[in-house]
Design an enzyme around this catalytic site. Structure first.
Site, PDB file in Angstrom:
ATOM      1  N   GLU A  28      18.450  91.729 145.766  1.00  0.00           N
ATOM      2  CA  GLU A  28      19.078  91.127 144.593  1.00  0.00           C
ATOM      3  C   GLU A  28      18.919  91.988 143.343  1.00  0.00           C
ATOM      4  O   GLU A  28      19.862  92.175 142.587  1.00  0.00           O
ATOM      5  CB  GLU A  28      18.470  89.747 144.309  1.00  0.00           C
ATOM      6  CG  GLU A  28      18.841  88.683 145.298  1.00  0.00           C
ATOM      7  CD  GLU A  28      18.126  87.361 145.056  1.00  0.00           C
ATOM      8  OE1 GLU A  28      18.375  86.431 145.837  1.00  0.00           O
ATOM      9  OE2 GLU A  28      17.320  87.246 144.101  1.00  0.00           O
ATOM     10  N   ARG A  73      21.843  95.029 135.702  1.00  0.00           N
ATOM     11  CA  ARG A  73      20.576  95.621 136.149  1.00  0.00           C
ATOM     12  C   ARG A  73      20.829  97.030 136.659  1.00  0.00           C
ATOM     13  O   ARG A  73      21.816  97.293 137.340  1.00  0.00           O
ATOM     14  CB  ARG A  73      19.982  94.755 137.258  1.00  0.00           C
ATOM     15  CG  ARG A  73      18.710  95.246 137.852  1.00  0.00           C
ATOM     16  CD  ARG A  73      17.470  94.759 137.189  1.00  0.00           C
ATOM     17  NE  ARG A  73      17.225  93.354 137.427  1.00  0.00           N
ATOM     18  CZ  ARG A  73      16.161  92.718 136.979  1.00  0.00           C
ATOM     19  NH1 ARG A  73      15.248  93.364 136.278  1.00  0.00           N
ATOM     20  NH2 ARG A  73      15.995  91.451 137.214  1.00  0.00           N
ATOM     21  N   SER A 130      13.917  96.009 133.301  1.00  0.00           N
ATOM     22  CA  SER A 130      13.495  94.632 133.061  1.00  0.00           C
ATOM     23  C   SER A 130      14.650  93.796 132.505  1.00  0.00           C
ATOM     24  O   SER A 130      15.438  94.286 131.691  1.00  0.00           O
ATOM     25  CB  SER A 130      12.333  94.629 132.061  1.00  0.00           C
ATOM     26  OG  SER A 130      12.062  93.342 131.591  1.00  0.00           O
TER      27      SER A 130
END
Length: 147
Positions: free
Chosen positions: A69, A117, A39
Site C-alpha cells: 500500500e 506517496r 511520511s
C-alpha cells in the site's frame, strides 16, 4: 501515521496499538539498498513502510500489505527482526518488524495515487541518517538486521 478512514486499530493486552513494518531490501551492484517512503504527515521526511494490524490479521501479513500500500513493492519476507516500542505515552504502540526482499516494484500503487506517496532507495547508512532526526526509534530496526 494518519489513520485511514476505513481502518480499525487493534490493541494488545497492555493497551499498545499493534503495528507492523517492513525493511524492504534489494541488492544493487555490490551493496544492499533499503527502501523508504515519504511520511504522510511530513512529506520531506523518509520512513519505513508500516501501519496498523487489522482485526484478525497476522502481523506478517500486515507488514506485506503495508509495503504494498505505502511503497508499491512486492517481495518475500526473509525474517522477523523483532518487536519495537515507541517510548512515548501519547503514541503508545508496538511494531513488529520484518525483513523483506523486494522482487517487484509497481509503477503506481494505492498511496502513490491517493496521497502522492513517494518511495526511494537508500544505502543503509543514508537511511540511518534520515531516521535520526525524526524517527530515531526506527534506527533500532536497522541495528537488528544481520546480512
Amino acid at each position: 501515521m494518519k489513520d485511514k478512514p476505513d481502518s480499525t486499530r487493534t490493541y494488545d493486552a497492555e493497551g499498545f496499538k499493534r503495528r507492523a513494518a517492513c525493511i524492504c531490501l534489494k541488492k544493487d551492484s555490490s551493496s544492499w539498498q533499503v527502501l523508504m517512503v515519504n511520511s504522510s504527515k511530513r512529506p520531506h521526511k523518509w520512513i519505513f513502510p508500516g501501519g496498523g494490524v487489522e482485526p484478525g490479521e497476522k502481523s506478517s501479513y500486515a507488514a506485506i500489505r503495508e509495503a504494498g500500500e505505502e511503497a508499491g513493492v512486492i517481495g518475500k519476507l526473509q525474517k522477523y527482526l523483532g518487536q519495537f516500542e515507541v517510548p512515548n505515552v501519547v503514541r503508545k504502540h508496538r511494531t513488529e518488524v520484518f525483513l523483506m526482499l523486494v522482487h517487484n516494484e509497481l509503477p503506481q500503487w494505492d498511496e502513490s495515487e491517493s496521497m502522492g506517496r513517494q518511495r526511494k532507495w537508500f544505502t543503509i547508512e543514508e537511511a540511518r541518517k534520515h531516521l535520526h532526526d525524526r524517527k530515531a526509534h526506527q534506527v533500532a530496526y536497522l541495528e537488528s538486521m544481520t546480512m
